[in-house]
Design an enzyme around this catalytic site. Structure first.
Site, PDB file in Angstrom:
ATOM      1  N   LYS A 260     -12.024  -4.955  -8.396  1.00  0.00           N
ATOM      2  CA  LYS A 260     -12.677  -3.692  -8.742  1.00  0.00           C
ATOM      3  C   LYS A 260     -11.734  -2.772  -9.510  1.00  0.00           C
ATOM      4  O   LYS A 260     -12.183  -1.849 -10.198  1.00  0.00           O
ATOM      5  CB  LYS A 260     -13.179  -2.994  -7.477  1.00  0.00           C
TER       6      LYS A 260
ATOM      7  N   LYS B  47       0.826  -1.218   0.000  1.00  0.00           N
ATOM      8  CA  LYS B  47       0.000   0.000   0.000  1.00  0.00           C
ATOM      9  C   LYS B  47       0.852   1.257   0.000  1.00  0.00           C
ATOM     10  O   LYS B  47       0.424   2.299  -0.498  1.00  0.00           O
ATOM     11  CB  LYS B  47      -0.971  -0.005   1.190  1.00  0.00           C
TER      12      LYS B  47
ATOM     13  N   LYS C  55      -6.991 -12.189 -10.469  1.00  0.00           N
ATOM     14  CA  LYS C  55      -8.222 -12.346  -9.689  1.00  0.00           C
ATOM     15  C   LYS C  55      -9.210 -11.250 -10.073  1.00  0.00           C
ATOM     16  O   LYS C  55      -8.808 -10.134 -10.401  1.00  0.00           O
ATOM     17  CB  LYS C  55      -7.894 -12.211  -8.192  1.00  0.00           C
TER      18      LYS C  55
END
Ligand code: TRP
Length: 333
Positions: free
Chosen positions: A200, A115, A197
C-alpha cells in the site's frame, strides 16, 4: 464448535486497505481451512494504535476488513471472526505476559527496530511491548498453529520462549504453538517496481481489493514491463520480473499454466497482454467488491457477526485467563 479439530489463529492489523497481494497470497486460501481446523481470525486494532491512527479511518478499516473477509469466503458460522478490542482478555493477559518477557528479547525484534526508524517521533511503550500482546492474542486460544507471514516468525518464536518460561515456573499452562508459514499463495509484486512486494505504500503499483474497475485497468496498462528487446510474454523471473509478475497474477486468477499463457499471447506483445491481466483481475474483484459493499451496508448483520465472534472468543479467552490469574497468585473475585 467442534473440539477435536486442531486450532488455528491469526490476527491482521486494520492499518491499511487490503490489496491483491493480500488476497492472492493469503485470504483466498483461508476459507477452506475451516474444514480441518477451528479457526480464529481477528482485527488487531489494539496493535494498530502502536502507530498513530486517525480514529475515523481505523473504524472504517476495521469494519471494511471484516466485511471483506466474509466477502472472500470466510464464513462467520464456521470461523470465529472478532475485533481484538472487544475481547478485553487480550489486554489483561498482555499485561501479565509483559512481566514474563525480557527487555533484551524485545530489544532484538526486527519489526520494532524497523518501525522505530519509520516512526522516530513516536517510539512508544506499546510499540516496544507489542510482542507480549501478540503472545497473549495467541495463547488465550491455545492454538496448534499460527499462520502468519515470514515477517512475524520472530514474534511467534518469542511467544514460544514465553510459553517455555511461564510453563517452567507454573506447570503446563499454555500449549506450545507452532509457526505456520503462509507462503502457499502467490507472491505478488509491485506493478511499478516489480523487485518489491506489492504494498500500500506504493499505491500506483498496488491494486486495492475495493478499487474501481477503471482505476485497476489504468494501473495494469501502466504496469512496468521489461526493457528487453524481444517484447514477448515469456516467464523468466530473473530477466523479466515485470512480465513474470503479471504472468503470476494472471495464472493465479485464471488457473492457467505459464505454458498456456505464453501460447495465448504468442505474437501479441505486451499491448494485448497487460489489459488482459487487468480485465481478469477486474472480473475477479468485482464480486468481492460488490459483496463487501452489500455487507457493509447491512449494519445489523455485520454487528451480529462481530458480537457473536466476540462472545465465542471471549468464552475461550476467559477460561485461559482465569487459569493464568490463579497460577500467578491473584485472588479470585
Ligand atoms: N503482528 C501481526 C502483524 O502485524 C498481527 C498480529 C497481532 C497477529 N496479533 C497476532 C498475528 C496474533 C498472529 C497472531 O501481521
Amino acid at each position: 464448535m467442534e473440539t477435536n479439530k486442531k486450532t488455528m489463529l491469526s490476527g491482521i492489523q486494520p492499518s491499511g486497505d487490503l490489496h491483491l497481494g493480500n488476497y492472492l497470497g493469503a485470504i483466498k486460501n483461508w476459507g477452506g481451512r475451516s474444514e480441518d481446523y477451528d479457526c480464529f481470525y481477528f482485527m488487531a486494532d489494539l496493535h494498530a494504535i502502536t502507530v498513530r491512527q486517525n480514529p475515523a479511518d481505523l473504524r472504517r478499516r476495521t469494519l471494511t476488513q471484516l466485511a471483506t473477509y466474509i466477502a472472500c469466503g470466510l464464513d462467520p458460522e464456521k470461523n470465529t471472526l472478532f475485533i481484538q478490542s472487544h475481547v478485553r482478555q487480550h489486554a489483561e493477559l498482555g499485561w501479565v505476559l509483559n512481566c514474563y518477557t525480557m527487555f533484551g528479547e524485545l530489544s532484538r525484534m526486527t519489526q520494532f527496530k524497523d518501525k522505530s526508524r519509520k516512526n522516530a517521533d513516536n517510539i512508544n511503550g506499546g510499540l516496544f511491548t507489542y510482542p507480549s500482546l501478540m503472545a497473549a492474542d495467541i495463547l488465550l486460544y491455545q492454538p496448534d498453529f499460527v499462520p502468519v507471514g515470514a515477517d512475524q516468525k520472530q514474534h511467534v518464536e518469542l511467544c514460544r520462549n514465553i510459553v517455555q518460561r511461564f510453563n517452567g515456573v507454573y506447570g503446563d499452562v499454555f500449549k506450545m504453538p507452532e509457526f505456520y508459514s503462509t507462503k502457499e499463495g502467490a507472491r505478488v509484486m509491485c506493478l511499478t517496481e516489480p523487485s518489491n512486494k506489492m504494498s500500500k505504500s506504493a499505491p500506483e503499483g498496488c491494486v486495492f481489493l475495493l478499487e474501481k474497475p477503471e482505476d485497476i485497468a489504468r494501473k495494469f496498462k501502466r504496469a512496468v514491463t521489461d526493457s528487453d528487446t524481444e517484447r514477448c510474454v515469456r516467464y523468466a523471473p530473473e530477466e523479466k520480473p515485470g512480465v513474470s509478475n503479471l504472468m503470476n497474477i494472471y495464472a493465479a486468477v485464471t488457473g492457467k499454466t505459464m505454458d498456456e499463457i505464453e501460447r495465448e499471447f504468442d505474437g501479441k506483445g505486451y499491448g494485448a497482454f497487460k489489459p488482459a491481466v487487468g480485465d481478469a483481475v477486474i472480473e475477479l474483484l468485482r464480486p468481492i467488491r460488490e459483496e463487501t459493499e452489500r455487507i457493509l451496508a447491512d449494519k445489523a448483520y455485520l454487528e451480529s457477526v462481530y458480537k457473536n465472534g466476540a462472545e465465542r472468543a471471549g468464552y475461550v479467552a476467559e477460561k485461559t485467563l482465569r487459569k493464568v490469574y490463579k497460577k500467578v497468585g491473584f485472588i479470585p473475585r
